[in-house]
Scaffold this motif. Structure first.
Motif: not given
Ligand code: SAH
Length: 219
Positions: A93-95, A111-113, A139-141, A213-215
């Motif tokens: 997300g925003s880091m 990891i960011e998808r 993909d975080g999964f 959390m999406l695949t």
């Molecule tokens: N940790 C972030 C929160 C972001 S919201 C912060 O501090 O700002 C959640 C994030 O998870 C989104 O950016 C979304 O795109 C990402 N996300 C959702 N499913 C994911 C996956 N399977 N793998 C990686 N990132 C994922």
């Protein structure tokens, strides 16, 4: 390039936020110190500058959010972060969360998808303060098998279930904090402790509301 300014006013607002978080039950001093030290307004559009220290989530790119400070503090506290911990974060997300972990002395693999969010983060110059953060597009999964095992794993999106590959990538004795769907768009915060190669223990905490959390990756 955006110029980042951290004024006395911003520092004062962070003081108040830290006070509020401790009133809400965050007791871990190193978590509170990290929230005090990381300028949250740097992670938001300048339009949100005045309200960046309210205890609420905000929109970032691609319909995603920067989590509420209380949620960041709550998850970080449950993770029992120690200096030099090797932590895998799902959902960069925003880091902001990644920088809070790095501020506490952790090595962060995040990891960011969403390709757009991942690319934007490459241009986010403030993150260069933390050389211990490595960003990945994926993909975080699936986790990050080549960098496993991890001391800690933190999932910052609503997981439909506990991802089995992430359990595999956790050290024995390691912790994972994950919000798991519990119907009606809320998630139960769980803390998993890996007790042996094939067993883990589960503790339940409060209900929260995360983006899903999406695949797969989103190009
Ligand atoms: N940790 C972030 C929160 C972001 S919201 C912060 O501090 O700002 C959640 C994030 O998870 C989104 O950016 C979304 O795109 C990402 N996300 C959702 N499913 C994911 C996956 N399977 N793998 C990686 N990132 C994922």
């Amino acid at each position: 390039m955006r110029k980042f300014e951290d004024t006395y006013r911003h520092k004062g607002l962070r003081n108040q936020l830290v006070k509020l978080l401790s009133e809400k039950g965050i007791t871990n001093q190193s978590v509170l110190n990290a929230i005090q030290n990381v300028p949250r307004h740097f992670f938001l559009d300048t339009a949100f500058d005045k309200i960046a220290y309210e205890d609420r989530a905000f929109p970032i790119a691609e319909g995603q959010t920067i989590s509420q400070p209380y949620t960041v503090a709550y998850q970080t506290q449950l993770l029992q972060v120690e200096k030099s911990d090797k932590i895998l974060e799902i959902g960069t997300g925003s880091m902001y969360q990644a920088c809070v972990l790095a501020e506490m002395g952790a090595w962060v693999y995040t990891i960011e998808r969403h390709k757009k969010i991942f690319d934007q983060n490459k241009l986010f110059s403030f993150k260069n303060k933390y050389l211990t953060i490595k960003c990945f597009f994926g993909d975080g999964f699936e986790g990050l098998r080549t960098f496993a095992p991890f001391d800690k794993i933190l999932i910052t999106a609503a997981a439909p279930f506990i991802p089995p590959k992430l359990i595999e990538q956790l050290k024995i004795g390691g912790l994972m904090v994950v919000p798991v769907d519990e119907g009606s768009s809320s998630q139960r915060m769980l803390r998993i402790t890996k007790v042996s190669a094939d067993a883990y223990k589960e503790e339940s905490f409060d209900l929260f509301s995360f983006v899903p959390m999406l695949t797969g990756k989103n190009l």
